[in-house]
Motif scaffolding. Structure first.
Motif, short mmCIF file in Angstrom:
data_model
loop_
_atom_site.label_atom_id
_atom_site.label_comp_id
_atom_site.label_asym_id
_atom_site.label_seq_id
_atom_site.Cartn_x
_atom_site.Cartn_y
_atom_site.Cartn_z
N GLU A 13 28.96 -48.61 31.30
CA GLU A 13 29.45 -49.63 32.23
C GLU A 13 30.96 -49.52 32.43
O GLU A 13 31.47 -49.72 33.53
CB GLU A 13 29.13 -51.03 31.69
CG GLU A 13 27.66 -51.38 31.73
CD GLU A 13 27.36 -52.71 31.03
OE1 GLU A 13 28.28 -53.23 30.35
OE2 GLU A 13 26.24 -53.22 31.17
N THR A 14 31.67 -49.18 31.37
CA THR A 14 33.12 -49.16 31.43
C THR A 14 33.65 -47.91 32.12
O THR A 14 34.62 -48.00 32.89
CB THR A 14 33.71 -49.22 30.00
OG1 THR A 14 33.19 -50.38 29.33
CG2 THR A 14 35.23 -49.32 30.04
N PHE A 15 33.03 -46.76 31.89
CA PHE A 15 33.62 -45.51 32.37
C PHE A 15 32.76 -44.72 33.37
O PHE A 15 33.25 -43.76 33.95
CB PHE A 15 33.93 -44.59 31.16
CG PHE A 15 34.92 -45.20 30.22
CD1 PHE A 15 36.26 -45.23 30.53
CD2 PHE A 15 34.51 -45.76 29.02
CE1 PHE A 15 37.19 -45.79 29.67
CE2 PHE A 15 35.43 -46.31 28.15
CZ PHE A 15 36.77 -46.34 28.48
N GLY A 16 31.52 -45.15 33.58
CA GLY A 16 30.61 -44.35 34.40
C GLY A 16 31.07 -44.09 35.82
O GLY A 16 30.76 -43.06 36.40
N LEU A 17 31.83 -45.02 36.41
CA LEU A 17 32.21 -44.89 37.82
C LEU A 17 33.63 -44.41 38.02
O LEU A 17 34.10 -44.32 39.18
CB LEU A 17 32.04 -46.25 38.52
CG LEU A 17 30.61 -46.82 38.57
CD1 LEU A 17 30.62 -48.18 39.26
CD2 LEU A 17 29.68 -45.87 39.29
N ASP A 19 34.83 -45.48 24.14
CA ASP A 19 35.36 -44.48 25.06
C ASP A 19 34.59 -43.17 24.94
O ASP A 19 34.23 -42.55 25.94
CB ASP A 19 36.84 -44.24 24.78
CG ASP A 19 37.72 -45.41 25.18
OD1 ASP A 19 37.29 -46.56 24.99
OD2 ASP A 19 38.83 -45.18 25.69
N ALA A 20 34.33 -42.76 23.69
CA ALA A 20 33.60 -41.51 23.49
C ALA A 20 32.22 -41.58 24.12
O ALA A 20 31.76 -40.61 24.75
CB ALA A 20 33.48 -41.23 21.99
N LEU A 21 31.56 -42.73 23.99
CA LEU A 21 30.20 -42.88 24.53
C LEU A 21 30.19 -42.97 26.06
O LEU A 21 29.15 -42.80 26.68
CB LEU A 21 29.55 -44.12 23.93
CG LEU A 21 29.21 -44.03 22.44
CD1 LEU A 21 28.83 -45.39 21.89
CD2 LEU A 21 28.09 -43.01 22.21
N VAL A 25 37.88 -32.67 23.61
CA VAL A 25 38.85 -33.72 23.91
C VAL A 25 38.80 -34.76 22.81
O VAL A 25 37.82 -34.86 22.07
CB VAL A 25 38.55 -34.39 25.28
CG1 VAL A 25 38.74 -33.42 26.42
CG2 VAL A 25 37.12 -34.97 25.31
N TRP A 26 39.87 -35.55 22.71
CA TRP A 26 39.91 -36.67 21.79
C TRP A 26 39.72 -37.95 22.59
O TRP A 26 40.28 -38.09 23.68
CB TRP A 26 41.24 -36.73 21.05
CG TRP A 26 41.53 -35.50 20.24
CD1 TRP A 26 42.38 -34.49 20.57
CD2 TRP A 26 40.95 -35.15 18.98
NE1 TRP A 26 42.37 -33.52 19.59
CE2 TRP A 26 41.50 -33.91 18.60
CE3 TRP A 26 40.03 -35.77 18.14
CZ2 TRP A 26 41.15 -33.27 17.41
CZ3 TRP A 26 39.68 -35.13 16.96
CH2 TRP A 26 40.24 -33.90 16.60
N SER A 27 38.94 -38.87 22.08
CA SER A 27 38.75 -40.14 22.77
C SER A 27 39.44 -41.24 21.97
O SER A 27 39.68 -41.11 20.77
CB SER A 27 37.27 -40.48 22.95
OG SER A 27 36.69 -40.89 21.72
N MET A 28 39.75 -42.34 22.68
CA MET A 28 40.50 -43.42 22.05
C MET A 28 39.68 -44.20 21.03
O MET A 28 40.22 -44.70 20.06
CB MET A 28 41.04 -44.37 23.12
CG MET A 28 42.15 -43.78 23.95
SD MET A 28 43.60 -43.37 22.93
CE MET A 28 44.10 -45.01 22.38
#
Length: 325
Positions: free
Chosen positions: A316-320, A219-221, A212-215
């Motif tokens: 923190e941003t994407f984990g949930l 985002d990738a992390l 996939v490509w991340s922004m």
């Protein structure tokens, strides 16, 4: 003093904010009321910018300039930069004493306050609210990206939207307005943070073999924590094109080169993260290279962050985002 807690129904952070308010009061008497806000119109009427919002005599002492009214989750950042579902006891004590929440120290870059709030929707998080089918469709979009590497067609999302008696196009348009994703002029998904429907500098290989490509770098992390999968991130330094690789395995990361860092920045203006900051959040092979890029781009305000801090921000941003509750 009158303390009002504005919350969506069944907000999991209400017990926490109640407990911290009680502790911050330290035995002082105050009228504490809980008001449930069920839709965007009510949120606008009350001035609620996410759940929970705390008002002191009708004023939000933790308000972030420009944050729109919303019934989504709200996150608060403490003096160490960590996010939480309620203001800290220290911040509440300061607010109750008439002292505003702590600001960045003199000379400190505004990046942590500005950029990271934009990455996380002005402190309200990237996880869409459950109401009106928003979360169901958002999660369906993200799972499709993870399974195929591509954005789903609108028809694939109709079943998720129908659970809320809406069409997929209606829900996608609202998700676009709230910056949970971005659509192109034809209504197709071009961004669904952390994923991009088009090629970017940051390629992420999942342990399923899907790519996939991340922004952006942050985002990738965040993808490994969001999917609960080991991933390999392949990116490059914008200054000289040298490769940067981050291998995420079992909750640990290995960076190549070992001196690699992340620059977190943003441009001034109003708009979605995809426009204002995604191309200003990059991996660099060294601190010196990141500083060189910053000097060459004076229109971008920001700072270099360590490997550990960059991973923390991504988690923190994407984990949930894909949690069911």
């Amino acid at each position: 003093m009158r303390i009002t807690i504005l919350t969506v129904p069944n907000c999991p952070n209400v017990p926490l904010v109640r407990e911290r308010i009680t502790t911050a009061l330290g035995g002082r008497t105050a009228q504490v009321e809980l008001i449930e806000v069920r839709d965007e119109a009510e949120a606008a009427r009350w001035g609620m910018t996410g759940s929970p919002t705390v008002l002191l005599d009708g004023t939000d002492p933790f308000a972030i300039a420009g944050a729109p009214e919303s019934v989504s989750c709200r996150l608060y950042r403490d003096t160490d930069g960590r996010t939480d579902g309620a203001p800290s006891v220290q911040a509440l004590r300061q607010a109750l004493s008439g002292v505003s929440a702590p600001q960045a120290a003199a000379g400190q870059e505004c990046c942590d306050a500005d950029v990271l709030d934009l990455v996380g929707r002005a402190g309200r998080g990237r996880r869409a609210p459950a109401e009106r089918g928003l979360r169901a469709v958002q999660q369906a979009v993200l799972r499709h990206f993870a399974a195929t590497g591509h954005a789903p067609q609108t028809s694939v999302l109709e079943a998720a939207a129908a659970q809320a008696d809406r069409t997929a196009a209606e829900v996608l348009a609202e998700l676009d307005r709230e910056d949970f994703l971005a659509l192109d002029g034809a209504g197709r998904i071009r961004v669904a943070y952390p994923f991009s429907a088009t090629r970017t500098r940051h390629r992420v290989r999942l342990n399923t073999g899907v790519e996939v490509w991340s922004m952006c770098a942050i985002d990738a992390l965040g993808i490994s924590a969001m999917l609960g999968q080991d991933v390999v991130i392949a990116s490059s330094d914008p200054v000289d094109g040298r490769p940067v690789t981050v291998t995420c395995t079992g909750g640990t990361t290995v960076w190549e080169p070992a001196a690699a860092v992340v620059f977190v920045g943003r441009r001034d203006g109003v708009g979605p993260a995809a426009t204002l900051c995604c191309d200003a959040l990059n991996f660099f092979t060294s601190h010196a290279s990141a500083e060189q890029w910053q000097q060459e781009h004076p229109e971008v305000r920001g700072q270099v962050v360590s490997q550990a801090r960059a991973v923390e921000i991504g988690e923190e941003t994407f984990g949930l985002l894909l949690c069911e509750d």
